[in-house]
Each structure stands twice: as C-alpha cells, then as structure tokens.
Design an enzyme around this catalytic site. Structure first.
Site, PDB file in Angstrom:
ATOM      1  N   CYS A   1     -19.498   1.099 -17.861  1.00 56.49           N
ATOM      2  CA  CYS A   1     -20.714   0.971 -17.041  1.00 56.49           C
ATOM      3  C   CYS A   1     -21.492  -0.297 -17.378  1.00 56.49           C
ATOM      4  CB  CYS A   1     -21.603   2.197 -17.220  1.00 56.49           C
ATOM      5  SG  CYS A   1     -20.793   3.732 -16.710  1.00 56.49           S
TER       6      CYS A   1
ATOM      7  N   LEU B   1      11.236   3.678  -7.641  1.00 58.08           N
ATOM      8  CA  LEU B   1       9.829   3.896  -7.276  1.00 58.08           C
ATOM      9  C   LEU B   1       9.531   5.383  -7.063  1.00 58.08           C
ATOM     10  CD1 LEU B   1       9.326   0.927  -4.821  1.00 58.08           C
ATOM     11  CD2 LEU B   1       7.943   1.351  -6.841  1.00 58.08           C
ATOM     12  N   GLY B   2      10.583   6.181  -6.807  1.00 58.31           N
ATOM     13  CA  GLY B   2      10.367   7.615  -6.595  1.00 58.31           C
ATOM     14  C   GLY B   2       9.710   7.908  -5.256  1.00 58.31           C
ATOM     15  N   TYR B   3       9.479   9.187  -5.006  1.00 56.45           N
ATOM     16  CA  TYR B   3       8.857   9.638  -3.750  1.00 56.45           C
ATOM     17  C   TYR B   3       9.495   8.935  -2.544  1.00 56.45           C
ATOM     18  CZ  TYR B   3       5.443  11.549  -6.937  1.00 56.45           C
ATOM     19  OH  TYR B   3       4.843  12.242  -7.957  1.00 56.45           O
TER      20      TYR B   3
ATOM     21  N   CYS C   1     -20.422  -3.046 -15.174  1.00 60.36           N
ATOM     22  CA  CYS C   1     -20.212  -2.685 -13.770  1.00 60.36           C
ATOM     23  C   CYS C   1     -21.275  -3.296 -12.858  1.00 60.36           C
ATOM     24  CB  CYS C   1     -20.226  -1.167 -13.643  1.00 60.36           C
ATOM     25  SG  CYS C   1     -20.004  -0.611 -11.943  1.00 60.36           S
TER      26      CYS C   1
ATOM     27  N   GLN D   1       0.880   6.879  -5.334  1.00 62.35           N
ATOM     28  CA  GLN D   1       1.547   7.689  -6.361  1.00 62.35           C
ATOM     29  C   GLN D   1       2.420   6.877  -7.312  1.00 62.35           C
ATOM     30  OE1 GLN D   1       3.059  10.056  -3.116  1.00 62.35           O
ATOM     31  NE2 GLN D   1       2.304  11.898  -4.105  1.00 62.35           N
TER      32      GLN D   1
ATOM     33  N   CYS E   1     -26.473   3.267  -9.890  1.00 60.35           N
ATOM     34  CA  CYS E   1     -25.513   4.374 -10.068  1.00 60.35           C
ATOM     35  C   CYS E   1     -26.186   5.609 -10.674  1.00 60.35           C
ATOM     36  CB  CYS E   1     -24.360   3.908 -10.955  1.00 60.35           C
ATOM     37  SG  CYS E   1     -23.155   5.210 -11.258  1.00 60.35           S
TER      38      CYS E   1
ATOM     39  N   TYR F   1      -5.570   6.838   4.632  1.00 62.68           N
ATOM     40  CA  TYR F   1      -5.758   5.824   3.587  1.00 62.68           C
ATOM     41  C   TYR F   1      -4.972   4.546   3.916  1.00 62.68           C
ATOM     42  CZ  TYR F   1      -5.125   2.976  -0.382  1.00 62.68           C
ATOM     43  OH  TYR F   1      -5.068   1.849  -1.168  1.00 62.68           O
TER      44      TYR F   1
ATOM     45  N   GLU G   1       0.832  -1.206   0.000  1.00 62.39           N
ATOM     46  CA  GLU G   1       0.000   0.000   0.000  1.00 62.39           C
ATOM     47  C   GLU G   1       0.868   1.259   0.000  1.00 62.39           C
ATOM     48  OE1 GLU G   1      -3.039   0.309  -0.618  1.00 62.39           O
ATOM     49  OE2 GLU G   1      -3.557  -1.804  -0.590  1.00 62.39           O
TER      50      GLU G   1
ATOM     51  N   ASP H   1      -9.205   6.178  -1.370  1.00 63.26           N
ATOM     52  CA  ASP H   1      -8.181   6.697  -2.288  1.00 63.26           C
ATOM     53  C   ASP H   1      -8.886   7.354  -3.478  1.00 63.26           C
ATOM     54  OD1 ASP H   1      -9.173   4.599  -3.733  1.00 63.26           O
ATOM     55  OD2 ASP H   1      -7.224   3.660  -4.129  1.00 63.26           O
TER      56      ASP H   1
HETATM   57  S1  SF4 Z   1     -19.867   3.014 -10.683  1.00 65.29           S
HETATM   58 FE1  SF4 Z   1     -21.351   3.940 -12.042  1.00 65.29          FE
HETATM   59  S2  SF4 Z   1     -20.123   5.281 -13.356  1.00 65.29           S
HETATM   60 FE2  SF4 Z   1     -18.727   3.834 -12.398  1.00 65.29          FE
HETATM   61  S3  SF4 Z   1     -18.540   2.200 -13.903  1.00 65.29           S
HETATM   62 FE3  SF4 Z   1     -20.128   1.635 -12.420  1.00 65.29          FE
HETATM   63  S4  SF4 Z   1     -22.000   2.290 -13.368  1.00 65.29           S
HETATM   64 FE4  SF4 Z   1     -20.376   3.348 -14.428  1.00 65.29          FE
END
Ligand code: SF4
Length: 363
Positions: free
Chosen positions: A199, A80-82, A202, A42, A208, A120, A37, A138
C-alpha cells in the site's frame, strides 16, 4: 476535483512509469492481444512468457491459425494446459476468417459471439487493442475494487463484480481505455497482491478504504477452500516391437482428445493398497488385451509416477510395466494405437503425461 487528481489519472501515470515489459504489451495487433489474453486466463505470466512468442511465430496471423489443423494448434499449446482455450481460439479464428473477412471485429457484441470469448476477454481485447471503453474485470480488478471500496464480499460475489464493472466503466471515461485496463490489471498483479499488498507504494493509497482501515488483506473476503478429490490412476507402459500402446482421451470432458497411456482410475479419495492396485491393473490389462491370461502381482513393475493438481481434482498417476508379452492382434484398434517410441513426443499429451514420458523415455 481537478482532472489530474482523479484516481484513474494517477493510476495511468503510475502504470506508464512502473509497468513490466511484457511481450504482448509491445503490440496493438488485436489478434496478438487476443492470443495473450486467452493464454493468461488460468496461466501464470512467467509461463505465458515462454509460450507466447513461439505460438505467434508459428501462427502469426488469424489466417495462419485458422488454416492450421487442431493437432498443430494443440501441439503449440502443449504445456499451457486448459486445452479448451486453444480449441476455442482455433474455432474462433476460423469464424473470424469465414465471417469477418479475417479481421477481428472491433465491436464487443460481434467479438463476444465468437467461441470461447467471455466478458473478460472481450473487455481486454476491445479496450487494449481498439481503445473502446469496455470493462475487463479479472481477479486482479475484483481484488482492487473490493479494497478500494472496502467491500466485504468474496471474489465470487455478483455484487462485487457489478461494482468492479461500474468502477472500471467510470474510470474508462477518464483515461484512454488501453491504458486504464492494463493499469488496473498491473496494479493487482504487482502491488495490490492477494498477500502483503504494498500500500505504501500504491498510487490509489489516498482514496483506498481498505488501506485507510489498515485491513487491505481482509478484502475480498476469503472463500471456503474447494474440496479437491484425489484420484489414483494406474497406467500401462506397453512396449512392443512396433512401438508403445497409446490411446486418445474421449471427445468431451477433461483433457478431451489428448493422448494418454491406457489407464484406469480408483474411486475418488481412495488410497488403493497393493492388492487393490493390482486388481485395478488386471482389470485394465483385460480391457486392453481382452480375455486371456492375466498377469500376477509379481509381473508388475512401477516404472514412473507423478502427481498433477487440476482445479477440481488431483491425480496421482503410476505407470506400470508388465513383464508378460501379448499378441498385438488382440488390441482393439478403435481404442488403442501403437505409436513408435521415438515419435511419441509428436503427440499432444496432458502435462502430467509429458512429465511421465520424460521419465519413461529414459528407461
Ligand atoms: S488498492 Fe488499496 S489495498 Fe490495494 S495496494 Fe493500493 S492502497 Fe493497498
């Protein structure tokens, strides 16, 4: 609503089926998860994939890391930087050994008290390694939240962060924390991407808000691009019979305590013409050798160049050789060292100097 229909459950089922096989997902060792993590902040997954196994091989436990010198740790981190992350991780490992009997504390308050551990990292390690319901928010989680709720906020907005923490906290009550945290991150990294989110694939599509409005990419709101000054850096490649003149960067600030060639910077956003470049190089030459006969423009030869983009500035580094020779007796030993050419790669260099060295060592 039946528990199986809760979006957190749907997301967890999707994650178990579609997750990428990443090396840090094959372990529940809190130290290994903490290292991953820290590296992933970055730095891209593909880059971390290259460095993570070697780092863990070199420092397999928090005790090994604590016992190492800072030079060893920075060398393993090189690329890796930073580097602040590596220094903090090292200091925190020493604190874990000194104050927690070498055990990573399974307590978010104690863990957050370690150097470099922010909300985080604490959320990620506590939830993934110990299954504690601590949100890890994040950039990926912020984006998914903004779209899921249809929140017209930028990613930097405190309101969006509060909403993301509240959403993650609520969903952490529904699903095993290690699953939920990784599933949210994975969705943001692979499906709900900044551009062209997928989407149709998803698991959160049914609820959503952004997808329902057909405006997924509009969330979160864009932020004005950061103005990043460009800085010209002139560096010297001075080879002597004993080696190459090098110096350490200052104790604090950008790339603290890493090695570099003696160099001088132009003004921010200055594009120095030939005359100005040679004036700067002559100033640098006098800083290195003290008073004495300074070289003329014809004595200089640009032998390597590279460009590096930091988050807050861009460097163009040009390395010059000078045909003049000076006596090493003039070098200020508090500022400069002469290091054997064949051993230069043993030092820890910023990435731009690593690339320059690759050019210079071919000369
Ligand atoms: S969370 Fe919403 S905007 Fe993101 S990929 Fe899924 S459906 Fe699309």
């Amino acid at each position: 609503m039946a528990s199986s229909a809760h979006p957190a459950h749907t997301l967890a089922v999707w994650y178990q089926k579609h997750q990428r096989r990443l090396p840090w997902r094959q372990t529940r060792d809190p130290y290994a998860i903490w290292v991953s993590e820290t590296m992933l902040q970055q730095t891209r997954v593909d880059t971390v994939r290259l460095y993570y196994p070697a780092f863990l091989q070199r420092f397999p436990t928090v005790q090994h890391l604590a016992a190492a010198s800072e030079t060893e740790v920075l060398k393993a981190w090189e690329g890796l930087g930073y580097y602040r992350r590596a220094r903090h991780l090292h200091a925190a490992a020493r604190q874990v050994v000194a104050c927690h009997h070498g055990c990573i504390p399974a307590d978010p308050v104690q863990f957050r008290a370690l150097p470099g551990v922010g909300p985080y990292t604490a959320g990620a390690v506590m939830s993934i390694a110990f299954d504690l319901p601590v949100p890890a928010v994040d950039g990926n989680v912020l984006r998914v939240t903004a779209r899921w709720l249809g929140l017209a906020e930028t990613a930097a907005s405190p309101r969006l962060r509060r909403q993301a923490e509240a959403l993650a906290a609520a969903w952490l009550r529904e699903v095993r924390p290690s699953l939920l945290t990784q599933a949210l991150m994975e969705l943001g990294a692979t499906v709900c991407t900044p551009r062209q989110p997928r989407c149709s694939e998803c698991p959160l599509r049914p609820g959503c808000q952004a997808a329902a409005a057909g405006r997924a990419e509009a969330f979160p709101l864009p932020v004005a691009p950061r103005v990043r000054p460009h800085v010209w850096v002139g560096a010297l490649w001075i080879e002597t019979p004993l080696g190459v003149v090098v110096q350490r960067r200052p104790e604090r600030g950008l790339l603290a305590r890493l090695w570099q060639l003696p160099n001088i910077e132009g003004e921010p956003d200055e594009v120095p013409d030939a005359r100005r470049r040679f004036d700067l190089l002559q100033t640098l030459w006098q800083q290195v050798w003290g008073a004495g006969c300074v070289p003329q423009p014809a004595d200089w030869d640009c032998c390597a160049a590279d460009r590096h983009e930091f988050t807050h500035r861009t460097w163009t580094v040009e390395v010059y050789r000078c045909s003049r020779q000076e006596s090493l007796a003039c070098l200020d030993p508090d500022k400069y060292e002469v290091y054997p050419r064949d051993c230069l790669t043993e030092l820890t260099w910023p990435r731009v100097y690593q690339r320059l060295l690759a050019q210079l060592l071919r000369l």
